[in-house]
Design a protein around this motif. Structure first.
Motif, PDB file in Angstrom:
ATOM      1  N   ALA A 206      30.169  58.619  42.982  1.00 34.86           N
ATOM      2  CA  ALA A 206      30.252  60.078  42.992  1.00 34.86           C
ATOM      3  C   ALA A 206      30.375  60.665  44.385  1.00 34.86           C
ATOM      4  N   ALA A 207      30.380  59.823  45.423  1.00 34.40           N
ATOM      5  CA  ALA A 207      30.412  60.309  46.808  1.00 34.40           C
ATOM      6  C   ALA A 207      31.850  60.510  47.271  1.00 34.40           C
ATOM      7  N   GLN A 208      32.184  61.706  47.695  1.00 35.83           N
ATOM      8  CA  GLN A 208      33.532  62.003  48.161  1.00 35.83           C
ATOM      9  C   GLN A 208      33.834  61.265  49.469  1.00 35.83           C
ATOM     10  N   GLY A 209      35.003  60.654  49.552  1.00 40.46           N
ATOM     11  CA  GLY A 209      35.420  59.935  50.743  1.00 40.46           C
ATOM     12  C   GLY A 209      34.833  58.559  50.880  1.00 40.46           C
ATOM     13  N   VAL A 210      34.068  58.111  49.890  1.00 36.51           N
ATOM     14  CA  VAL A 210      33.476  56.776  49.915  1.00 36.51           C
ATOM     15  C   VAL A 210      34.304  55.871  49.011  1.00 36.51           C
ATOM     16  N   ALA A 211      34.760  54.750  49.567  1.00 31.33           N
ATOM     17  CA  ALA A 211      35.664  53.850  48.856  1.00 31.33           C
ATOM     18  C   ALA A 211      35.036  53.275  47.597  1.00 31.33           C
ATOM     19  N   GLY A 212      35.865  53.063  46.604  1.00 29.78           N
ATOM     20  CA  GLY A 212      35.421  52.446  45.362  1.00 29.78           C
ATOM     21  C   GLY A 212      36.221  52.951  44.182  1.00 29.78           C
ATOM     22  N   GLY A 213      36.990  52.070  43.552  1.00 30.73           N
ATOM     23  CA  GLY A 213      37.796  52.446  42.403  1.00 30.73           C
ATOM     24  C   GLY A 213      37.289  51.805  41.132  1.00 30.73           C
ATOM     25  N   TYR A 214      37.557  52.445  39.987  1.00 34.55           N
ATOM     26  CA  TYR A 214      36.996  51.962  38.728  1.00 34.55           C
ATOM     27  C   TYR A 214      38.044  51.293  37.850  1.00 34.55           C
ATOM     28  N   SER A 215      37.792  50.036  37.535  1.00 32.65           N
ATOM     29  CA  SER A 215      38.485  49.289  36.493  1.00 32.65           C
ATOM     30  C   SER A 215      40.004  49.377  36.605  1.00 32.65           C
ATOM     31  N   ASP A 216      40.689  49.359  35.422  1.00 31.80           N
ATOM     32  CA  ASP A 216      42.154  49.332  35.394  1.00 31.80           C
ATOM     33  C   ASP A 216      42.750  50.715  35.158  1.00 31.80           C
ATOM     34  N   PHE A 217      42.024  51.728  35.573  1.00 31.09           N
ATOM     35  CA  PHE A 217      42.556  53.094  35.456  1.00 31.09           C
ATOM     36  C   PHE A 217      43.845  53.186  36.282  1.00 31.09           C
ATOM     37  N   PRO A 218      44.972  53.654  35.692  1.00 29.51           N
ATOM     38  CA  PRO A 218      46.247  53.714  36.410  1.00 29.51           C
ATOM     39  C   PRO A 218      46.182  54.633  37.638  1.00 29.51           C
ATOM     40  N   THR A 219      46.813  54.223  38.703  1.00 27.84           N
ATOM     41  CA  THR A 219      46.830  55.011  39.936  1.00 27.84           C
ATOM     42  C   THR A 219      48.251  55.232  40.424  1.00 27.84           C
ATOM     43  N   PHE A 220      48.374  56.143  41.396  1.00 30.01           N
ATOM     44  CA  PHE A 220      49.666  56.426  42.022  1.00 30.01           C
ATOM     45  C   PHE A 220      49.397  56.654  43.509  1.00 30.01           C
ATOM     46  N   HIS A 221      49.997  55.823  44.372  1.00 26.50           N
ATOM     47  CA  HIS A 221      49.730  55.861  45.806  1.00 26.50           C
ATOM     48  C   HIS A 221      51.007  56.070  46.615  1.00 26.50           C
ATOM     49  N   SER A 222      50.852  56.624  47.805  1.00 28.52           N
ATOM     50  CA  SER A 222      51.902  56.701  48.841  1.00 28.52           C
ATOM     51  C   SER A 222      53.079  57.582  48.462  1.00 28.52           C
ATOM     52  N   PHE A 223      52.903  58.464  47.494  1.00 24.41           N
ATOM     53  CA  PHE A 223      54.011  59.300  47.015  1.00 24.41           C
ATOM     54  C   PHE A 223      54.362  60.443  47.974  1.00 24.41           C
ATOM     55  N   ALA A 224      53.462  60.764  48.929  1.00 24.25           N
ATOM     56  CA  ALA A 224      53.705  61.921  49.804  1.00 24.25           C
ATOM     57  C   ALA A 224      54.384  61.551  51.115  1.00 24.25           C
ATOM     58  N   VAL A 225      54.647  60.278  51.321  1.00 23.89           N
ATOM     59  CA  VAL A 225      55.286  59.834  52.558  1.00 23.89           C
ATOM     60  C   VAL A 225      56.467  58.935  52.231  1.00 23.89           C
ATOM     61  N   SER A 226      57.276  58.696  53.254  1.00 21.92           N
ATOM     62  CA  SER A 226      58.425  57.811  53.078  1.00 21.92           C
ATOM     63  C   SER A 226      57.946  56.375  53.163  1.00 21.92           C
ATOM     64  N   ASN A 227      57.483  55.918  52.026  1.00 21.99           N
ATOM     65  CA  ASN A 227      56.943  54.569  51.946  1.00 21.99           C
ATOM     66  C   ASN A 227      57.014  54.157  50.479  1.00 21.99           C
ATOM     67  N   ALA A 228      57.103  52.891  50.211  1.00 25.12           N
ATOM     68  CA  ALA A 228      57.195  52.433  48.834  1.00 25.12           C
ATOM     69  C   ALA A 228      55.984  52.909  48.033  1.00 25.12           C
ATOM     70  N   ASP A 229      56.239  53.581  46.920  1.00 20.57           N
ATOM     71  CA  ASP A 229      55.141  54.056  46.073  1.00 20.57           C
ATOM     72  C   ASP A 229      54.455  52.865  45.412  1.00 20.57           C
ATOM     73  N   SER A 230      53.147  52.991  45.199  1.00 16.99           N
ATOM     74  CA  SER A 230      52.369  51.901  44.614  1.00 16.99           C
ATOM     75  C   SER A 230      51.804  52.309  43.266  1.00 16.99           C
ATOM     76  N   CYS A 231      51.784  51.364  42.333  1.00 19.74           N
ATOM     77  CA  CYS A 231      51.251  51.566  40.976  1.00 19.74           C
ATOM     78  C   CYS A 231      50.186  50.507  40.675  1.00 19.74           C
TER      79      CYS A 231
END
Length: 353
Positions: A305-330
């Motif tokens: 529950a801590a903002q800015g503290v690393a830690g992701g939950y399970s296999d919940f789908p994500t979307f990364h790097s979409f705001a920059v010119s870089n390969a998007d990650s899934c």
């Protein structure tokens, strides 16, 4: 001479009486009988005497009375019988007449009811025709656009249908298989490098008017292939109540780093968790919510529950790097973002229902 004036309907009975009277009375005075019909008037019954008997008198009145004759008992009995028959017949006719009148009244009532039903059926047919032409929203054409994919559940298979949106009718993909169906596709990454901090909803999907998102109860994150089939081999689809913050803005453009509490359900096994969804175009380290400074872009489900503290939950789908010119990650929320790159066969997709 004797005369009998009678109504025309009783004439037949009196002719019979005359014949019988002749037989019975001739023993006394040998009378002859005849019936004379006078033009323009009622029939006249005449009894002529041709013997020496002085049989005087007449049949008078309306035919129900005999006066002045020999008062022959047989005649009197016959007259009484005939009068009784006539009276009974009159009563029967009156009864039948009343029955006929009652039946005619019922027929009129039934006819009116039939006319009313015909009018009602005609009105319903007009309404049905109007419904078929403009109100029955089967999604098969722009003229019959459905209000959402949910409205088509049980009517059509998964596929593209015309859906009414805040900006007009759009041809949209509907998932009719996952979790009971009725899911309207509102976003699909569609490329391996979006390179934008202002990625909007698909045209017409969001807004404060009649939009699929504004009128949805649930949102679903999933990975799909080029044919819009959900790819569950690497990640299960997850659903959660549609956040009000996403009504007009996507999780990608909502802000730099935005934290939204959600209660999410993993559709693969029905497990439910209450976690924090991180969204926005802010940067991070290499895992879910590992810091937030500049621009990069990350959507993931936090394990804490801590903002800015690393830690992701399970296999919940994500979307990364979409705001920059870089390969998007899934990748998954619990993985390093570079684990799985987005591709044509593995695209981050959002649905609502």
């Amino acid at each position: 001479m004797m005369t009998l004036t009678m109504t025309r309907e009783r004439c037949t009975w009196w002719v019979i009486l005359a014949i019988i009277f002749r037989v019975t009375s001739s023993q006394h005075c040998g009378n002859d009988f005849s019936v004379v019909y006078e033009t323009g008037g009622p029939p006249v019954f005449t009894v002529s005497q041709n013997g020496s008997c002085s049989c005087s008198g007449k049949l008078s009145g309306n035919g129900t009375e005999i006066t002045g004759l020999d008062q022959n008992p047989a005649v009197l009995s016959l007259v009484g019988t005939l009068n009784a028959v006539i009276s009974n017949q009159s009563a029967t006719i009156a009864s039948l007449s009343n029955s006929v009148n009652a039946m005619q009244a019922q027929i009129a009532m039934y006819e009116q009811a039939r006319q009313n039903q015909s009018a009602a059926i005609a009105a319903l047919q007009v309404q049905l025709a109007a419904a078929n032409s403009s109100c029955f929203r089967n999604g098969l054409s722009a003229a019959t656009a459905a209000l959402s994919c949910k409205a088509l559940v049980g009517l059509v298979p998964s596929g593209f249908y015309y859906i009414q949106t805040v900006t007009g009718v759009q041809n949209i993909f509907c998932d009719m298989n996952t979790d009971g169906g009725g899911w309207t596709q509102v976003f699909k990454s569609g490329t391996t490098d979006r390179n934008s901090a202002s990625i909007p909803w698909n045209t017409g999907m969001g807004g404060t008017g009649w939009s699929p998102i504004a009128n949805s109860a649930y949102m679903m994150f999933a990975y799909t292939d080029a044919s819009n089939n959900i790819v569950s081999s690497l990640a299960s689809p997850w659903k959660f109540p549609t956040p009000a913050q996403f009504q007009t803005q996507t999780p990608m453009q909502i802000g730099q780093c935005v934290y939204i509490p959600i209660t999410a359900t993993r559709l693969a096994d029905g497990s439910v968790v209450s976690k924090i969804l991180r969204a926005g175009w802010g940067s991070f380290g290499s895992t879910c919510d590992e810091g937030c400074t500049s621009t990069w872009g990350q959507i993931c489900l936090k394990s804490n529950a801590a903002q800015g503290v690393a830690g992701g939950y399970s296999d919940f789908p994500t979307f990364h790097s979409f705001a920059v010119s870089n390969a998007d990650s899934c990748s998954l929320s619990s993985q390093v973002y570079t684990t799985t790159a987005c591709s044509a066969s593995y695209q981050f997709t959002i649905y609502v229902r």
